[in-house]
Design a protein around this motif. Structure first.
Motif, PDB file in Angstrom:
ATOM      1  N   THR A   9       0.855  -1.183   0.000  1.00  0.00           N
ATOM      2  CA  THR A   9       0.000   0.000   0.000  1.00  0.00           C
ATOM      3  C   THR A   9       0.889   1.230   0.000  1.00  0.00           C
ATOM      4  N   MET A  10       0.642   2.111  -0.945  1.00  0.00           N
ATOM      5  CA  MET A  10       1.382   3.370  -1.014  1.00  0.00           C
ATOM      6  C   MET A  10       0.412   4.500  -0.704  1.00  0.00           C
ATOM      7  N   THR A  11       0.714   5.231   0.337  1.00  0.00           N
ATOM      8  CA  THR A  11      -0.147   6.319   0.777  1.00  0.00           C
ATOM      9  C   THR A  11       0.181   7.602   0.021  1.00  0.00           C
ATOM     10  N   ALA A  12      -0.720   8.560   0.085  1.00  0.00           N
ATOM     11  CA  ALA A  12      -0.488   9.850  -0.575  1.00  0.00           C
ATOM     12  C   ALA A  12       0.809  10.504  -0.092  1.00  0.00           C
ATOM     13  N   PRO A  13       1.103  10.545   1.223  1.00  0.00           N
ATOM     14  CA  PRO A  13       2.374  11.155   1.640  1.00  0.00           C
ATOM     15  C   PRO A  13       3.595  10.455   1.042  1.00  0.00           C
ATOM     16  N   LEU A  14       3.556   9.135   0.942  1.00  0.00           N
ATOM     17  CA  LEU A  14       4.673   8.407   0.336  1.00  0.00           C
ATOM     18  C   LEU A  14       4.817   8.778  -1.135  1.00  0.00           C
ATOM     19  N   LEU A  15       3.716   8.745  -1.887  1.00  0.00           N
ATOM     20  CA  LEU A  15       3.765   9.090  -3.310  1.00  0.00           C
ATOM     21  C   LEU A  15       4.202  10.535  -3.515  1.00  0.00           C
ATOM     22  N   ASN A  16       3.722  11.438  -2.674  1.00  0.00           N
ATOM     23  CA  ASN A  16       4.079  12.851  -2.815  1.00  0.00           C
ATOM     24  C   ASN A  16       5.546  13.122  -2.496  1.00  0.00           C
ATOM     25  N   ALA A  17       6.204  12.199  -1.811  1.00  0.00           N
ATOM     26  CA  ALA A  17       7.633  12.332  -1.536  1.00  0.00           C
ATOM     27  C   ALA A  17       8.480  11.880  -2.722  1.00  0.00           C
ATOM     28  N   GLY A  18       7.850  11.321  -3.735  1.00  0.00           N
ATOM     29  CA  GLY A  18       8.590  10.814  -4.897  1.00  0.00           C
ATOM     30  C   GLY A  18       9.154  11.922  -5.767  1.00  0.00           C
ATOM     31  N   ARG A  19      10.266  11.621  -6.408  1.00  0.00           N
ATOM     32  CA  ARG A  19      10.882  12.564  -7.342  1.00  0.00           C
ATOM     33  C   ARG A  19      10.017  12.716  -8.588  1.00  0.00           C
ATOM     34  N   THR A  20       9.473  11.595  -9.059  1.00  0.00           N
ATOM     35  CA  THR A  20       8.561  11.588 -10.197  1.00  0.00           C
ATOM     36  C   THR A  20       7.454  10.589  -9.898  1.00  0.00           C
ATOM     37  N   VAL A  21       6.217  11.018 -10.106  1.00  0.00           N
ATOM     38  CA  VAL A  21       5.060  10.140  -9.919  1.00  0.00           C
ATOM     39  C   VAL A  21       4.329  10.080 -11.256  1.00  0.00           C
ATOM     40  N   ALA A  22       3.972   8.878 -11.687  1.00  0.00           N
ATOM     41  CA  ALA A  22       3.298   8.699 -12.969  1.00  0.00           C
ATOM     42  C   ALA A  22       1.994   7.946 -12.788  1.00  0.00           C
ATOM     43  N   PHE A  23       0.976   8.418 -13.481  1.00  0.00           N
ATOM     44  CA  PHE A  23      -0.282   7.689 -13.612  1.00  0.00           C
ATOM     45  C   PHE A  23      -0.304   7.117 -15.021  1.00  0.00           C
ATOM     46  N   LEU A  24      -0.543   5.834 -15.144  1.00  0.00           N
ATOM     47  CA  LEU A  24      -0.656   5.166 -16.438  1.00  0.00           C
ATOM     48  C   LEU A  24      -2.106   4.730 -16.572  1.00  0.00           C
TER      49      LEU A  24
END
Length: 85
Positions: A9-24
């Motif tokens: 499970t990846m939470t919003a805070p974890l994803l928002n800490a990413g250098r690049t986030v992609a939605f496919l």
């Protein structure tokens, strides 16, 4: 029946800490949701993807059917928008 498998499970805070986030996103059945997430009113309970606002780049990778209802350069508060034609 429940499928036995490991999940992450990846939470919003974890994803928002990413250098690049992609939605496919692929398929015409996703077109309305994509449009609503990108340019509809904020409703994170119904559209949790709106919570994703990374410090780095936000990349949307859409096939043509999924992008069918998105206007050119849909307004985003952060990140970028990419549409494959």
């Amino acid at each position: 029946a429940e499928v036995q498998m490991w999940r992450i499970t990846m939470t919003a805070p974890l994803l928002n800490a990413g250098r690049t986030v992609a939605f496919l996103v692929a398929g015409h059945e996703k077109a309305q949701v994509v449009r609503d997430v990108l340019s509809g009113p904020s409703d994170v309970d119904q559209k949790p993807a709106q919570l994703i606002r990374p410090a780095g780049d936000l990349l949307w990778i859409l096939d043509q059917p999924a992008a069918a209802l998105v206007t050119a350069r849909a307004p985003l508060s952060a990140g970028s928008y990419s549409q494959e034609r």
